[in-house]
Design a protein around this motif. Structure first.
Motif, PDB file in Angstrom:
ATOM      1  N   ASP A  59      39.779  40.167  36.815  1.00  0.00           N
ATOM      2  CA  ASP A  59      39.495  40.937  38.032  1.00  0.00           C
ATOM      3  C   ASP A  59      38.362  41.902  37.723  1.00  0.00           C
ATOM      4  OD1 ASP A  59      39.561  42.115  40.521  1.00  0.00           O
ATOM      5  OD2 ASP A  59      41.461  43.140  40.211  1.00  0.00           O
ATOM      6  N   LEU A  60      37.213  41.696  38.345  1.00  0.00           N
ATOM      7  CA  LEU A  60      36.011  42.491  38.086  1.00  0.00           C
ATOM      8  C   LEU A  60      35.485  43.094  39.374  1.00  0.00           C
ATOM      9  CD1 LEU A  60      33.489  43.345  36.356  1.00  0.00           C
ATOM     10  CD2 LEU A  60      32.513  41.128  36.992  1.00  0.00           C
ATOM     11  N   GLU A  61      35.173  44.380  39.297  1.00  0.00           N
ATOM     12  CA  GLU A  61      34.469  45.062  40.377  1.00  0.00           C
ATOM     13  C   GLU A  61      33.346  45.842  39.734  1.00  0.00           C
ATOM     14  OE1 GLU A  61      37.350  47.447  42.443  1.00  0.00           O
ATOM     15  OE2 GLU A  61      38.501  45.693  43.071  1.00  0.00           O
ATOM     16  N   ALA A  62      32.127  45.632  40.216  1.00  0.00           N
ATOM     17  CA  ALA A  62      30.960  46.314  39.660  1.00  0.00           C
ATOM     18  C   ALA A  62      30.194  46.994  40.790  1.00  0.00           C
ATOM     19  CB  ALA A  62      30.063  45.316  38.932  1.00  0.00           C
ATOM     20  N   ASP A  63      29.970  48.289  40.623  1.00  0.00           N
ATOM     21  CA  ASP A  63      29.201  49.070  41.598  1.00  0.00           C
ATOM     22  C   ASP A  63      27.851  49.399  40.978  1.00  0.00           C
ATOM     23  OD1 ASP A  63      31.618  49.074  42.968  1.00  0.00           O
ATOM     24  OD2 ASP A  63      32.135  51.114  42.377  1.00  0.00           O
ATOM     25  N   TYR A  75      40.059  36.017  39.680  1.00  0.00           N
ATOM     26  CA  TYR A  75      40.471  34.713  39.170  1.00  0.00           C
ATOM     27  C   TYR A  75      41.902  34.848  38.684  1.00  0.00           C
ATOM     28  CZ  TYR A  75      40.932  30.836  35.869  1.00  0.00           C
ATOM     29  OH  TYR A  75      41.380  29.745  35.177  1.00  0.00           O
ATOM     30  N   GLU A  76      42.757  33.916  39.123  1.00  0.00           N
ATOM     31  CA  GLU A  76      44.142  33.912  38.666  1.00  0.00           C
ATOM     32  C   GLU A  76      44.564  32.484  38.407  1.00  0.00           C
ATOM     33  OE1 GLU A  76      48.619  35.378  39.925  1.00  0.00           O
ATOM     34  OE2 GLU A  76      47.006  35.546  41.378  1.00  0.00           O
ATOM     35  N   PHE A  77      45.016  32.245  37.190  1.00  0.00           N
ATOM     36  CA  PHE A  77      45.516  30.935  36.797  1.00  0.00           C
ATOM     37  C   PHE A  77      47.027  30.995  36.680  1.00  0.00           C
ATOM     38  CE2 PHE A  77      47.180  28.171  33.517  1.00  0.00           C
ATOM     39  CZ  PHE A  77      46.710  26.941  33.916  1.00  0.00           C
ATOM     40  N   ARG A  81      48.224  25.820  39.747  1.00  0.00           N
ATOM     41  CA  ARG A  81      47.497  26.474  40.837  1.00  0.00           C
ATOM     42  C   ARG A  81      46.486  27.469  40.258  1.00  0.00           C
ATOM     43  NH1 ARG A  81      48.531  31.302  43.253  1.00  0.00           N
ATOM     44  NH2 ARG A  81      50.546  31.437  42.254  1.00  0.00           N
ATOM     45  N   VAL A  82      45.290  27.466  40.818  1.00  0.00           N
ATOM     46  CA  VAL A  82      44.272  28.436  40.428  1.00  0.00           C
ATOM     47  C   VAL A  82      43.694  29.025  41.703  1.00  0.00           C
ATOM     48  CG1 VAL A  82      42.076  28.779  39.259  1.00  0.00           C
ATOM     49  CG2 VAL A  82      43.703  27.135  38.341  1.00  0.00           C
ATOM     50  N   GLU A  83      43.570  30.353  41.719  1.00  0.00           N
ATOM     51  CA  GLU A  83      42.953  31.022  42.856  1.00  0.00           C
ATOM     52  C   GLU A  83      41.727  31.773  42.370  1.00  0.00           C
ATOM     53  OE1 GLU A  83      45.815  33.527  44.766  1.00  0.00           O
ATOM     54  OE2 GLU A  83      47.192  31.869  45.145  1.00  0.00           O
TER      55      GLU A  83
END
Length: 152
Positions: A59-63, A75-77, A81-83
């Motif tokens: 989980d990335l957030e860049a400002d 991204y979640e594995f 199932r992958v989201e």
């Protein structure tokens, strides 16, 4: 009359043999596991239940450049199932599901870190992969395949 009966028996026998052959082909394709997929990197077939990267959540957030969440990656594995979603406001990228997975694979393939890597190594790899400037504010959460959770 005997010829007609023999001919009908041959036709019925032919249909039975043909039908059985079609069922065998159908069963053979149905027996292939539904959770197998082709690995893009080396052509091997791998199970979806195996994590393709050293992490199972990213989980990335860049400002940066006065833009909140200029780059946002989720991204979640989970086995079977992958989201995923990938947004880059500077490049006009807004992807989800399979499109995001395809694009993120190119970025994630560059990573050579694991849960034992230093914070600096992880952040440098992420900045490089997503073209994030050094002065950007990053919020990065990774859950590694071993279950170790790290915040950067």
């Amino acid at each position: 009359m005997v010829r007609v009966i023999a001919l009908l028996a041959l036709i019925v026998l032919f249909n039975v043999i043909t039908a059985c052959g079609a069922d065998d082909t159908q069963q053979e394709t149905e027996q292939k596991p539904a959770d197998m997929q082709q690995d893009k990197n080396n052509g091997e077939t791998t199970s979806v239940s195996e994590a393709p990267y050293s992490f199972i959540e990213f989980d990335l957030e860049a400002d940066f450049e006065n833009i909140k969440d200029a780059v946002e990656v989720e991204y979640e594995f989970v086995p079977d199932r992958v989201e995923a979603s990938y947004n880059d406001k500077n490049q006009g990228i807004r992807l989800s599901n399979d499109e995001a997975l395809h694009e993120l694979d190119d970025h994630f393939a560059q990573f050579d870190f694991d849960e034992n890597s230093s914070k600096e190594e992880v952040l440098a790899a992420v900045r490089k992969a997503f073209n994030i400037p050094e002065d950007a504010l990053l919020d990065l959460d990774i859950t590694f395949a071993t279950g170790t959770e790290k915040e950067y």
